[in-house]
Design a protein around this motif. Structure first.
Motif, short mmCIF file in Angstrom:
data_model
loop_
_atom_site.label_atom_id
_atom_site.label_comp_id
_atom_site.label_asym_id
_atom_site.label_seq_id
_atom_site.Cartn_x
_atom_site.Cartn_y
_atom_site.Cartn_z
N GLN A 133 -6.55 -3.24 3.24
CA GLN A 133 -5.93 -1.91 3.16
C GLN A 133 -6.57 -1.09 2.02
O GLN A 133 -6.77 0.10 2.16
CB GLN A 133 -4.43 -2.09 2.91
CG GLN A 133 -3.62 -0.82 3.10
CD GLN A 133 -2.13 -1.08 3.05
OE1 GLN A 133 -1.70 -2.18 2.70
NE2 GLN A 133 -1.34 -0.10 3.43
N ASP A 141 -6.33 -4.14 8.23
CA ASP A 141 -5.10 -3.61 7.66
C ASP A 141 -5.28 -2.11 7.47
O ASP A 141 -5.95 -1.67 6.54
CB ASP A 141 -4.81 -4.29 6.32
CG ASP A 141 -3.36 -4.16 5.90
OD1 ASP A 141 -2.64 -3.36 6.52
OD2 ASP A 141 -2.95 -4.87 4.96
N SER A 199 0.94 -6.43 5.28
CA SER A 199 -0.19 -6.93 4.50
C SER A 199 0.05 -8.38 4.09
O SER A 199 -0.89 -9.18 4.01
CB SER A 199 -0.40 -6.08 3.26
OG SER A 199 -0.65 -4.74 3.62
N GLY A 202 0.81 -1.21 0.00
CA GLY A 202 0.00 0.00 0.00
C GLY A 202 0.85 1.26 0.00
O GLY A 202 0.61 2.19 -0.78
MG LIG Z 1 0.18 -3.05 3.57
#
Ligand SMILES: [Mg+2]
Ligand SMILES: Nc1ncnc2c1ncn2[C@@H]1O[C@H](COP(=O)(O)OP(=O)(O)OP(=O)(O)O)[C@@H](O)[C@H]1O
Ligand SMILES: Nc1ncnc2c1ncn2[C@@H]1O[C@H](COP(=O)(O)OP(=O)(O)OP(=O)(O)O)[C@@H](O)[C@H]1O
Ligand SMILES: [Mg+2]
Lengths: 236, 304, 304, 236
Positions: free
Chosen positions: D86, D162, D42, A140
């Motif tokens: 996420q 997340d 993640s 991310g």
């Molecule tokens: Mg992540």
């Protein structure tokens, strides 16, 4: 640089998300945009990057009335604006490199120059060895950094960043804020929407505060930590 | 068949196809357009060459019928003599090219389907004597002269000037030609309609990418060029396959007609015909590209 | 033509189509499958009815030829008498059903394309006398008896037992039948191939949604049911159109053959034939659904 | 509840993103997962929600060796895990309501019950009047709240989140953290990946700290604010 006059925005036949917004951002200024979730920050950003027409009022940008521009003039104006979207909007089939290179390709820069610039910038944001990877294979935070790189690569005159550090750790966040400050010093007008108290606490820039479609301006330098609504700054 | 994209994501390193920001070259849905264009090209080629061939065939038949007459002299003792006299006299009339007495074996060939191949049977039959007349041009005066000459030389003979046939045949061939033209136009229309649909659906598929490019200041030209290039390459591919299929059909047909006993009329093409056929792919390409351009612009215009 | 989805997003309120978590019912790419199934159904119906019709036609021709003979007595003074004698004698032989002397006008009909419709001409011609023999069954003994009888009664006559024709015709019809079967099988194969492709491409398109459902604990059955239902409904739609087109063609054909002069052999269908034709859509439906199921499971199995 | 034994993970033929991870989460515990961007948070989550098989080692969940389960047993196990991704991963064509209802539909709950539960929860997260809207028409924070609602709606035994507050203002963030704590009190095991110093400072739960593929555990209650690496807690 940017002048909003009684601007209102509604989506389709829904209620007004922004109503009667009036403000001016001067060339080379640095502002934060705050407000609770759903207040209309991203919507205001959309108006600023000309992604949508306002339902009422007038928006002047870089000396032009955006409502009166032709399609090609609008495209030209858009090329001078860099945007970090809240949801990144990376093109899923393009590599990190190609995503970051997009604004340069659109403005027709030579491939050689593109290669140099993009590689340098991606290196700097710590993605030197992810350049050929697709967004889906990145974390991310890595994706967010590409989004930032894409927004600044063409050295825009206006930089809009919507929650640009939501997926980043403090260290990287402050590094990116440093990048934004550097750009600002070189003359770029900057507006950053953020929830991060971390960032807001550390950087003393003026804040546009949105609440239920209305806008106030607050200057943390002038008044220590008091709530907004200061008529003086609306005139400043 | 497309592989699950996640495999693609993990194992491969991304390669941007030069000039494309939008992944139009990915395989999803691409086969459809190529296939369709190929089919359309093929149909266009067939309908065009069919109508050209028909035209030639009709011309040949018509001129064959128009410039020919048959005179039947019923079997009798002096039939042969009368026939020979006619064959002598008729060529002197204006516009009569030849006049020929058909031999027993000519007639035998014509009758063999009915009476078997046994020539011994034929020789026993007192068949009518036929005189075949060839004209260079059919005028009422010529027809009249011929009839008069026949009447005076062989009063029992019948002149078959094929007039009823002629009218029918012209009606038929004209009808077929109009039909072929309509089919041709229809195919072109459907093709441009389908291309417009393909462009629209591709644009809808890549709506997010398009909006992003637009937001980043890409001009309509920048975006539309990618689509036009895509449609151009797909159309070209489809045209290639269509032309290939068409050629194969022609070759097959040519071999087939050569082997056949000659009952199928030959489809000989002239130079102009080949030019017409060759121009069909270009026509399609122009129409396809133009349609794509118009569609892209009309969709882009919906963006602010 | 799909509208730009952004309009959809802004102005409409979302409606989940009951039973579908994956937006399979959206219009993108859907027309293709329906169209293709319709086409396939149509082709299957045509090829099946064509092969059935051909079969009947061939049977008719074969039995017509097999159980018929023609005896030609060359024109002579006692030809008519000999013919009548034969028509009397022949039916006494085993398996001979009838023997009939053809009249002048029967023969005139046969020859009119060659000699014109003028009956006056015909009456002047000394045509051979024909005896048409109808059998209930063709055995060597019968053939021999007939030949002997003919030899003794009318020594100059020729017996045409159509044997060469028969072999050729059988070869031809069998060839056509095999071809029709191959085409039939090919179409079925292509159809299931295309359906598998459509399922795979749809699954690739909705990869993210599929993965999400899988991650949330949806069983393979839960997911596959949505695809199977989708393919089922698309196939049904396509079948509908295909059957409709087929019916229209049949009706058109029926009207056309009724109007025609009778030169086209009639395509009369029996009850069993109709059942076979009617079962084709079901066959396609079963194959389609089964293919979809197998494909979905094989793709899902690639997920962890 | 969860036991990782020498677990490693690599994507395709790339390097190991997680290497030799060993830890145990007890039933009903509450942990944070921290670490810089790209550390593998993640990825660890992905292993936990069984979205991927580990490249080496063993993962035991709810008393079962996940490597030895059949497809249907895995599906059953997954139904007991709620995940906030996420990047949200809302289904774009389903309304807010239908997105949140998805886990219930998958486990075959009656439509009537679904309606009651989902409406109550969406009301609670402040989305009572957005229920019929598509995700694309919602703000970033609103989408994130739907993602949270979807994760908790089926009352999972394990909740993985997340960065669940990256797009939310402080007030809403703390409200959601309250929801997670409430669920935790009712017996749900909870693991939340976050960068937010705000949240980490206020809530005194144990932290799993990932760095370059390695895991450490840190307990803010036991040691005031010192760096990680405490062998005692690995045995606790
Ligand atoms: Mg992540
Ligand atoms: N495309 C759209 N169509 C209809 N309504 C929309 C659309 N986009 C946003 N809205 C609505 O407009 C309001 C403001 O949304 P906006 O995205 O501007 O909020 P925001 O301040 O960015 O919030 P957040 O911090 O959660 O991102 C919200 O109520 C949202 O539901
Ligand atoms: N699908 C994938 N294929 C290949 N590499 C991947 C994939 N997903 C993640 N990675 C890599 O694995 C590493 C860890 O990624 P992960 O997403 O787990 O980090 P993270 O801790 O969640 O970071 P962030 O805080 O930025 O979200 C990163 O270097 C990333 O590039
Ligand atoms: Mg927002």
């Amino acid at each position: 640089m940017i002048k909003f006059e009684h601007v209102g925005l509604r989506y389709g036949i829904g209620p007004e998300v922004l109503s009667d917004i009036t403000f001016t951002l001067e060339q080379g200024s640095f502002h934060f945009l705050c407000g609770p979730s759903g207040a209309g920050k991203s919507s205001l950003m959309t108006l600023l990057y000309l992604g949508r027409k306002c339902s009422r009022g007038q928006i002047h940008m870089m000396g032009k009335d955006t409502g009166k521009l032709k399609r090609d003039e609008l495209a030209e104006l858009r090329q001078k604006i860099g945007v970090v979207f809240q949801d990144f909007r990376l093109l899923p089939h393009l590599s990190a490199f190609d995503n970051a290179a997009l604004p340069l390709r659109i403005s027709g820069v030579s491939e050689k120059k593109i290669k140099n610039h993009v590689e340098e910038l991606l290196d700097w944001v710590g993605l030197g060895d992810c350049m050929k990877r697709l967004p889906a294979t990145l974390s991310g935070g890595q994706q967010q950094r590409i989004a930032v790189a894409r927004a600044v690569i063409a050295n825009p005159r206006l930089l809009l960043a919507d929650e640009p550090t939501g997926n980043l750790d403090d260290e990287t966040s402050m590094k990116l804020m440093g990048l934004f400050e550097q750009l600002n010093k070189m003359g770029t007008t900057i507006l950053i929407a953020t929830h991060s108290t971390q960032i807001l606490d550390r950087l003393p820039h003026r804040r546009l505060i949105l609440n239920q479609g209305h806008l106030d301006i607050f200057d943390p330098n002038a008044q220590s930590t008091e709530p907004p609504k200061m008529p003086e700054f609306l005139h400043a | 068949m497309p592989k699950s994209p996640i495999h693609h994501h993990i194992f491969s390193i991304a390669h941007r196809k030069s000039g494309y920001d939008i992944p139009l070259h990915t395989r999803l849905g691409t086969e459809f357009l190529v296939l369709l264009i190929a089919l359309m090209t093929y149909l266009l080629l067939l309908s065009a060459s069919g109508s050209i061939g028909l035209g030639h065939m009709a011309d040949k038949w018509v001129s064959g019928l128009e410039n020919a007459m048959t005179i039947e002299i019923p079997a009798s003792e002096n039939a042969q003599k009368q026939a020979e006299k006619l064959a002598e006299k008729l060529p002197k009339i204006d516009y009569v090219k030849t006049a020929r007495v058909l031999t027993q074996s000519d007639i035998g060939d014509m009758l063999s389907p009915w009476l078997g191949n046994d020539t011994s049977v034929l020789s026993d039959l007192p068949l009518p004597t036929l005189v075949s007349v060839e004209l260079t041009k059919r005028t009422p005066a010529t027809t009249l002269s011929i009839k008069n000459t026949v009447n005076s030389t062989a009063p029992e003979a019948i002149v078959d000037s094929h007039e009823v046939w002629l009218v029918d045949l012209l009606k038929l061939t004209n009808g077929l030609r109009v039909t072929a033209l309509i089919v041709f136009g229809l195919i072109l229309f459907v093709t441009s309609f389908v291309i417009a649909g393909a462009v629209r659906s591709r644009m809808a598929m890549h709506q997010r990418e398009l909006e992003l490019l637009h937001t980043m200041g890409a001009t309509d030209k920048y975006i539309s060029l990618q689509f036009i290039r895509y449609i151009f390459s797909q159309t070209t591919k489809g045209l290639g396959f269509g032309v290939l299929a068409g050629l194969m059909t022609f070759i097959f047909f040519a071999v087939f007609t050569n082997q056949s006993t000659g009952t199928l009329p030959e489809l000989k093409m002239g130079q102009i015909d080949w030019i017409i056929l060759a121009s069909i792919p270009f026509l399609l390409l122009v129409i396809g590209t133009f349609t794509a351009r118009q569609t892209v612009y009309s969709v882009l215009n919906e963006m602010p």
